[in-house]
Design a protein around this motif. Structure first.
Motif, mmCIF file in Angstrom:
data_model
loop_
_atom_site.group_PDB
_atom_site.id
_atom_site.type_symbol
_atom_site.label_atom_id
_atom_site.label_comp_id
_atom_site.label_asym_id
_atom_site.label_seq_id
_atom_site.Cartn_x
_atom_site.Cartn_y
_atom_site.Cartn_z
ATOM 1 N N SER A 430 0.877 -1.247 0.114
ATOM 2 C CA SER A 430 -0.052 0.082 0.140
ATOM 3 C C SER A 430 0.846 1.321 -0.028
ATOM 4 O O SER A 430 1.685 1.520 0.870
ATOM 5 N N ILE A 431 0.725 1.880 -1.128
ATOM 6 C CA ILE A 431 1.504 3.410 -1.028
ATOM 7 C C ILE A 431 0.918 4.351 -0.040
ATOM 8 O O ILE A 431 1.506 5.216 0.441
ATOM 9 N N THR A 432 -0.280 4.045 0.430
ATOM 10 C CA THR A 432 -1.078 4.922 1.340
ATOM 11 C C THR A 432 -0.307 4.889 2.791
ATOM 12 O O THR A 432 0.225 5.693 3.615
ATOM 13 N N GLY A 433 -0.041 3.459 3.140
ATOM 14 C CA GLY A 433 0.637 3.318 4.508
ATOM 15 C C GLY A 433 2.068 3.691 4.569
ATOM 16 O O GLY A 433 2.599 4.387 5.313
ATOM 17 N N ALA A 434 2.809 3.578 3.245
ATOM 18 C CA ALA A 434 4.179 3.984 2.996
ATOM 19 C C ALA A 434 4.223 5.622 3.123
ATOM 20 O O ALA A 434 5.001 6.149 4.048
ATOM 21 N N ALA A 435 3.339 6.484 2.521
ATOM 22 C CA ALA A 435 3.500 7.763 2.670
ATOM 23 C C ALA A 435 2.896 8.215 4.184
ATOM 24 O O ALA A 435 3.494 9.328 4.431
ATOM 25 N N VAL A 436 2.127 7.650 4.699
ATOM 26 C CA VAL A 436 1.717 8.083 6.093
ATOM 27 C C VAL A 436 3.069 7.730 7.099
ATOM 28 O O VAL A 436 3.433 8.761 7.556
ATOM 29 N N ALA A 437 3.852 6.714 6.704
ATOM 30 C CA ALA A 437 4.904 6.631 7.431
ATOM 31 C C ALA A 437 6.129 7.761 7.244
ATOM 32 O O ALA A 437 6.776 8.385 7.964
ATOM 33 N N LEU A 438 6.082 8.021 5.892
ATOM 34 C CA LEU A 438 6.896 9.104 5.481
ATOM 35 C C LEU A 438 6.795 10.526 6.253
ATOM 36 O O LEU A 438 7.800 11.232 6.513
ATOM 37 N N ALA A 439 5.316 10.792 6.448
ATOM 38 C CA ALA A 439 4.855 11.864 6.940
ATOM 39 C C ALA A 439 5.179 11.887 8.409
ATOM 40 O O ALA A 439 5.904 12.917 8.834
ATOM 41 N N VAL A 440 5.176 10.937 9.200
ATOM 42 C CA VAL A 440 5.280 10.583 10.549
ATOM 43 C C VAL A 440 6.835 10.894 10.696
ATOM 44 O O VAL A 440 7.207 11.727 11.612
#
Length: 456
Positions: A430-440
């Motif tokens: 999931s790119i969504t999960g990876a992007a949220v992790a990047l934001a954090v």
């Protein structure tokens, strides 16, 4: 004192060429990270490479590059930046030719390691020569160009890689993404030999081989399990290796304390803002490396984009990065340190926007372009000012070691980012999960950078 007061008078007329040559070399080294990124799905299909093998093809270059950077900087200080730049450029060019001719994934990984070693000799001399040959406003402008080249090369690599792979010149598929370095490298060798200013006095400092060995082991024990863990279902040896990397990090610190000529002199680390800036650069580049890798796979995987379209998708991020990097000095100086913290928040906002834009399973246009532009602006607003703050308090005689430190941190951040966020994307799908992790991660890094607000 003029901006080039540290350069001998006969060489003054060559200084304008210095930035042209060395930044083109820097451009080529960064290009080689991103150009392979967009070609990775084609390499995987053509060579039958596993996911972990693909990560090693991408990260192997950066691992060798990162681990040898400080040694490359030390060699530059010992034998001259001009000489080491040209030696590294020659090695990088030869290794690029070998990569383009590789017939197996194993060969490609090995040649990528050699390519990274050549870059490690070449690239530290870039920041070092900027530090030595420019001062004040001229140095700030040079650093802005330096940061712009990094971002421009990253996206140029995505676009050029897409063009070359899509063109499939004479049925060569992905090979031109490496072979393109050969004519550029040969041209730079000719120009550099004729136009780069002669080296000034050098410092005959010994190499820190124990420090290099322990640092290499620390990085390898951390990165290799991260890269291989997903495909091997996270075996026990991987967790043991990552735990051992912590122990070796401690050994590295002890080794450096006892070394007569450590990889990084204590006085550099004690310079105001250097340690905090290094941590900020590491976190920033970790999110950047993970962002490039995960999004490139997502665009050419689930979204079925061509390499060219995938490459062009990154243009808004690069354009925003370039604009901010070239113009941040227009903001009043009293606001520069605050701008760093705000920029980390902006990068985090961009990553969250990326998650939202792609959450529906499509491209999410035009919101994806907006998110990418915000991300690029945030990264550009943090990177150049962080470097400027850090280098303000570094003495010219420590320029080579300081440049080696920051370029090493930049590359290690990308290695860890590709390994960590790449593994997250491959595991979760999931790119969504990876992007949220990047934001954090971006927000956490910005919090760690808060001490930069305190002036010294």
């Amino acid at each position: 004192m003029t901006a080039t007061s540290t350069v001998e008078a006969p060489a003054l007329r060559r200084v304008p060429w210095l930035l042209t040559v060395i930044l083109t070399g820097q451009f080529m080294a960064i290009l080689d990270v991103s150009i392979v990124n967009v070609a990775s799905p084609v390499i995987r299909a053509d060579l039958g490479t596993s996911g972990s093998g693909l990560q090693m093809i991408i990260s192997g270059y950066t691992i060798a590059y990162a681990m040898l950077l400080i040694t490359g900087a030390r060699l530059g200080g010992r034998y001259g930046g001009r000489r080491l730049f040209l030696y590294g450029l020659a090695g990088f060019t030869a290794a690029s030719l070998a990569c383009g001719l590789a017939v197996s994934a194993g060969q490609l990984v090995a040649f990528r390691l050699l390519q990274g070693a050549g870059a490690a000799l070449m690239v530290p001399q870039v920041l070092s020569m900027i530090q030595v040959n420019f001062e004040g406003a001229a140095r700030a402008r040079a650093l802005s160009l330096y940061a712009t080249v990094i971002s421009g090369a990253a996206v140029a690599g995505q676009v050029l890689g897409g063009v070359l792979v899509s063109a499939d010149l004479y049925g060569t598929a992905w090979r031109p993404v490496f072979l393109v370095n050969v004519p550029i490298g040969l041209g730079l060798l000719v120009l550099g030999a004729r136009l780069l200013p002669a080296d000034g006095p050098v410092r005959h400092r010994p190499l820190d081989l124990p420090g290099l060995v322990t640092l290499s082991l620390t990085v390898s024990l951390l990165v290799v399990p991260l890269v291989l863990g997903h495909e091997q279902n996270w075996p026990l040896w991987g967790w043991a290796a990552m735990a051992a990397s912590v122990a070796f990090a401690g050994v590295f610190v002890l080794t450096e304390r006892r070394a007569a000529a450590p990889l990084v002199a204590v006085r550099i680390l004690r310079a105001p803002g250097v340690v905090v800036s290094a941590l900020a650069v590491f976190g920033l580049m970790a999110t950047y490396g993970g962002f490039l890798f995960a999004l490139a796979l997502h665009l050419q995987g689930p979204l079925d984009d061509s390499p060219l379209r995938a490459g062009l998708t990154f243009v808004p991020a690069a354009a925003a990065f370039a604009v901010v990097s070239l113009n941040w000095r227009r903001i009043p100086g009293r606001l520069h340190r605050r701008m760093i913290i705000v920029s980390f928040g902006l990068a985090a906002l961009g990553y969250l926007g990326l998650a939202l834009a792609l959450s529906g399973g499509g491209h999410g246009l035009p919101f994806l372009w907006v998110a990418l532009a915000v991300t690029g602006a945030g990264l550009g607003g943090a990177f150049s000012p962080v470097l400027a703050v850090a280098l303000t308090h570094v003495a010219p005689e420590d320029a080579s070691d300081a440049s080696g430190l920051f370029v090493m941190v930049t590359q290690l951040g990308q290695v860890v980012g590709v390994a960590t966020f790449g593994t997250l994307y491959l595991s979760v799908g999931s790119i969504t999960g990876a992007a949220v992790a990047l934001a954090v991660t971006a927000l956490a890094t910005g919090t760690c950078a808060l001490p930069l607000l305190r002036r010294r």
